[in-house]
Design a protein around this motif. Structure first.
Motif, PDB file in Angstrom:
ATOM      1  N   GLU A   1       0.831  -1.211   0.000  1.00  0.00           N
ATOM      2  CA  GLU A   1       0.000   0.000   0.000  1.00  0.00           C
ATOM      3  C   GLU A   1       0.865   1.261   0.000  1.00  0.00           C
ATOM      4  OE1 GLU A   1      -2.793  -0.269   3.172  1.00  0.00           O
ATOM      5  OE2 GLU A   1      -3.920  -1.881   2.217  1.00  0.00           O
ATOM      6  N   ALA A   2       2.001   1.220   0.683  1.00  0.00           N
ATOM      7  CA  ALA A   2       2.910   2.377   0.692  1.00  0.00           C
ATOM      8  C   ALA A   2       3.488   2.608  -0.705  1.00  0.00           C
ATOM      9  CB  ALA A   2       4.026   2.160   1.696  1.00  0.00           C
ATOM     10  N   ILE A   3       3.839   1.546  -1.403  1.00  0.00           N
ATOM     11  CA  ILE A   3       4.356   1.673  -2.765  1.00  0.00           C
ATOM     12  C   ILE A   3       3.265   2.235  -3.686  1.00  0.00           C
ATOM     13  CG2 ILE A   3       5.169   0.362  -4.765  1.00  0.00           C
ATOM     14  CD1 ILE A   3       6.583  -1.513  -2.727  1.00  0.00           C
ATOM     15  N   ALA A   4       2.033   1.757  -3.526  1.00  0.00           N
ATOM     16  CA  ALA A   4       0.917   2.245  -4.340  1.00  0.00           C
ATOM     17  C   ALA A   4       0.662   3.732  -4.085  1.00  0.00           C
ATOM     18  CB  ALA A   4      -0.333   1.433  -4.062  1.00  0.00           C
ATOM     19  N   ASP A   5       0.751   4.152  -2.835  1.00  0.00           N
ATOM     20  CA  ASP A   5       0.558   5.572  -2.514  1.00  0.00           C
ATOM     21  C   ASP A   5       1.642   6.428  -3.165  1.00  0.00           C
ATOM     22  OD1 ASP A   5      -1.763   5.358  -1.102  1.00  0.00           O
ATOM     23  OD2 ASP A   5      -0.807   5.340   0.886  1.00  0.00           O
ATOM     24  N   GLY A   6       2.852   5.927  -3.179  1.00  0.00           N
ATOM     25  CA  GLY A   6       3.941   6.652  -3.844  1.00  0.00           C
ATOM     26  C   GLY A   6       3.674   6.808  -5.332  1.00  0.00           C
ATOM     27  N   GLY A   7       3.156   5.753  -5.947  1.00  0.00           N
ATOM     28  CA  GLY A   7       2.814   5.820  -7.373  1.00  0.00           C
ATOM     29  C   GLY A   7       1.688   6.796  -7.634  1.00  0.00           C
ATOM     30  N   ASN A   8       0.688   6.796  -6.763  1.00  0.00           N
ATOM     31  CA  ASN A   8      -0.423   7.740  -6.924  1.00  0.00           C
ATOM     32  C   ASN A   8       0.053   9.183  -6.790  1.00  0.00           C
ATOM     33  OD1 ASN A   8      -2.282   5.720  -7.330  1.00  0.00           O
ATOM     34  ND2 ASN A   8      -2.891   5.613  -5.191  1.00  0.00           N
ATOM     35  N   PHE A   9       0.992   9.427  -5.888  1.00  0.00           N
ATOM     36  CA  PHE A   9       1.549  10.773  -5.734  1.00  0.00           C
ATOM     37  C   PHE A   9       2.266  11.203  -7.007  1.00  0.00           C
ATOM     38  CE2 PHE A   9       5.118  13.548  -4.649  1.00  0.00           C
ATOM     39  CZ  PHE A   9       4.420  14.632  -4.163  1.00  0.00           C
ATOM     40  N   ILE A  10       3.016  10.297  -7.613  1.00  0.00           N
ATOM     41  CA  ILE A  10       3.732  10.614  -8.848  1.00  0.00           C
ATOM     42  C   ILE A  10       2.739  10.969  -9.956  1.00  0.00           C
ATOM     43  CG2 ILE A  10       5.159   9.623 -10.690  1.00  0.00           C
ATOM     44  CD1 ILE A  10       6.647   8.057  -8.474  1.00  0.00           C
ATOM     45  N   VAL A  11       1.652  10.211 -10.055  1.00  0.00           N
ATOM     46  CA  VAL A  11       0.636  10.484 -11.079  1.00  0.00           C
ATOM     47  C   VAL A  11       0.001  11.845 -10.839  1.00  0.00           C
ATOM     48  CG1 VAL A  11      -1.619   9.764 -11.946  1.00  0.00           C
ATOM     49  CG2 VAL A  11       0.162   8.063 -11.580  1.00  0.00           C
ATOM     50  N   ASP A  12      -0.363  12.141  -9.607  1.00  0.00           N
ATOM     51  CA  ASP A  12      -0.995  13.431  -9.303  1.00  0.00           C
ATOM     52  C   ASP A  12      -0.049  14.598  -9.585  1.00  0.00           C
ATOM     53  OD1 ASP A  12      -3.318  12.167  -8.563  1.00  0.00           O
ATOM     54  OD2 ASP A  12      -2.852  12.204  -6.409  1.00  0.00           O
ATOM     55  N   SER A  13       1.205  14.466  -9.177  1.00  0.00           N
ATOM     56  CA  SER A  13       2.151  15.556  -9.413  1.00  0.00           C
ATOM     57  C   SER A  13       2.434  15.717 -10.903  1.00  0.00           C
ATOM     58  CB  SER A  13       3.444  15.341  -8.632  1.00  0.00           C
ATOM     59  OG  SER A  13       4.088  14.157  -9.057  1.00  0.00           O
ATOM     60  N   SER A  14       2.418  14.627 -11.642  1.00  0.00           N
ATOM     61  CA  SER A  14       2.620  14.693 -13.086  1.00  0.00           C
ATOM     62  C   SER A  14       1.459  15.417 -13.762  1.00  0.00           C
ATOM     63  CB  SER A  14       2.765  13.284 -13.654  1.00  0.00           C
ATOM     64  OG  SER A  14       2.889  13.329 -15.047  1.00  0.00           O
ATOM     65  N   LYS A  15       0.241  15.141 -13.320  1.00  0.00           N
ATOM     66  CA  LYS A  15      -0.928  15.835 -13.875  1.00  0.00           C
ATOM     67  C   LYS A  15      -0.849  17.335 -13.598  1.00  0.00           C
ATOM     68  CE  LYS A  15      -4.257  12.050 -13.649  1.00  0.00           C
ATOM     69  NZ  LYS A  15      -5.491  11.575 -12.998  1.00  0.00           N
ATOM     70  N   LEU A  16      -0.464  17.692 -12.385  1.00  0.00           N
ATOM     71  CA  LEU A  16      -0.353  19.105 -12.019  1.00  0.00           C
ATOM     72  C   LEU A  16       0.727  19.792 -12.842  1.00  0.00           C
ATOM     73  CD1 LEU A  16      -1.200  21.445 -10.207  1.00  0.00           C
ATOM     74  CD2 LEU A  16       0.532  20.687  -8.584  1.00  0.00           C
ATOM     75  N   THR A  17       1.863  19.142 -13.006  1.00  0.00           N
ATOM     76  CA  THR A  17       2.952  19.716 -13.793  1.00  0.00           C
ATOM     77  C   THR A  17       2.516  19.920 -15.237  1.00  0.00           C
ATOM     78  OG1 THR A  17       4.564  18.618 -12.374  1.00  0.00           O
ATOM     79  CG2 THR A  17       5.347  19.385 -14.509  1.00  0.00           C
ATOM     80  N   GLY A  18       1.829  18.928 -15.800  1.00  0.00           N
ATOM     81  CA  GLY A  18       1.345  19.047 -17.171  1.00  0.00           C
ATOM     82  C   GLY A  18       0.344  20.172 -17.321  1.00  0.00           C
ATOM     83  N   LEU A  19      -0.550  20.318 -16.359  1.00  0.00           N
ATOM     84  CA  LEU A  19      -1.544  21.385 -16.405  1.00  0.00           C
ATOM     85  C   LEU A  19      -0.875  22.750 -16.338  1.00  0.00           C
ATOM     86  CD1 LEU A  19      -4.519  22.242 -16.397  1.00  0.00           C
ATOM     87  CD2 LEU A  19      -4.464  22.071 -13.913  1.00  0.00           C
ATOM     88  N   CYS A  20       0.093  22.907 -15.440  1.00  0.00           N
ATOM     89  CA  CYS A  20       0.809  24.182 -15.319  1.00  0.00           C
ATOM     90  C   CYS A  20       1.581  24.493 -16.603  1.00  0.00           C
ATOM     91  CB  CYS A  20       1.764  24.152 -14.133  1.00  0.00           C
ATOM     92  SG  CYS A  20       0.930  24.131 -12.545  1.00  0.00           S
ATOM     93  N   PHE A  21       2.239  23.485 -17.159  1.00  0.00           N
ATOM     94  CA  PHE A  21       3.007  23.680 -18.390  1.00  0.00           C
ATOM     95  C   PHE A  21       2.082  24.099 -19.530  1.00  0.00           C
ATOM     96  CE2 PHE A  21       4.869  22.017 -22.339  1.00  0.00           C
ATOM     97  CZ  PHE A  21       6.060  22.718 -22.340  1.00  0.00           C
ATOM     98  N   PHE A  22       0.945  23.415 -19.669  1.00  0.00           N
ATOM     99  CA  PHE A  22      -0.015  23.744 -20.722  1.00  0.00           C
ATOM    100  C   PHE A  22      -0.531  25.168 -20.558  1.00  0.00           C
ATOM    101  CE2 PHE A  22      -4.438  24.030 -22.140  1.00  0.00           C
ATOM    102  CZ  PHE A  22      -4.272  23.749 -23.483  1.00  0.00           C
ATOM    103  N   THR A  23      -0.849  25.557 -19.330  1.00  0.00           N
ATOM    104  CA  THR A  23      -1.371  26.897 -19.065  1.00  0.00           C
ATOM    105  C   THR A  23      -0.341  27.967 -19.417  1.00  0.00           C
ATOM    106  OG1 THR A  23      -2.731  26.008 -17.288  1.00  0.00           O
ATOM    107  CG2 THR A  23      -2.377  28.389 -17.295  1.00  0.00           C
ATOM    108  N   ILE A  24       0.896  27.760 -19.023  1.00  0.00           N
ATOM    109  CA  ILE A  24       1.954  28.733 -19.301  1.00  0.00           C
ATOM    110  C   ILE A  24       2.209  28.847 -20.799  1.00  0.00           C
ATOM    111  CG2 ILE A  24       4.431  29.167 -19.041  1.00  0.00           C
ATOM    112  CD1 ILE A  24       4.129  27.994 -16.175  1.00  0.00           C
ATOM    113  N   VAL A  25       2.268  27.716 -21.493  1.00  0.00           N
ATOM    114  CA  VAL A  25       2.518  27.739 -22.931  1.00  0.00           C
ATOM    115  C   VAL A  25       1.358  28.423 -23.651  1.00  0.00           C
ATOM    116  CG1 VAL A  25       2.716  26.279 -24.990  1.00  0.00           C
ATOM    117  CG2 VAL A  25       4.070  25.768 -22.970  1.00  0.00           C
TER     118      VAL A  25
END
Length: 63
Positions: free
Chosen positions: A11-35
């Protein structure tokens, strides 16, 4: 049989993966908005430059 310790690790490994997915979505959204913002600013700048540098030909009444 799965022990509670193993389940906790999984479950700890799964939570780490979910965090990576969420942070990746946020980074992509910010990048798209700035561009998108920079592209819109650039298009407005190009339109302004084109308007300000258009040639004004004299009309016959100017002579």
């Amino acid at each position: 049989m799965m022990t509670p310790e193993t389940r906790c690790k999984i479950e700890a490994i799964a939570d780490g993966g979910n965090f990576i997915v969420d942070s990746s979505k946020l980074t992509g959204l910010c990048f798209f908005t700035i561009v998108a913002f920079l592209k819109a600013q650039n298009e407005e700048s190009v339109k302004y430059i084109q308007r300000s540098t258009q040639l004004q030909f004299p009309t016959p009444s100017d002579f």
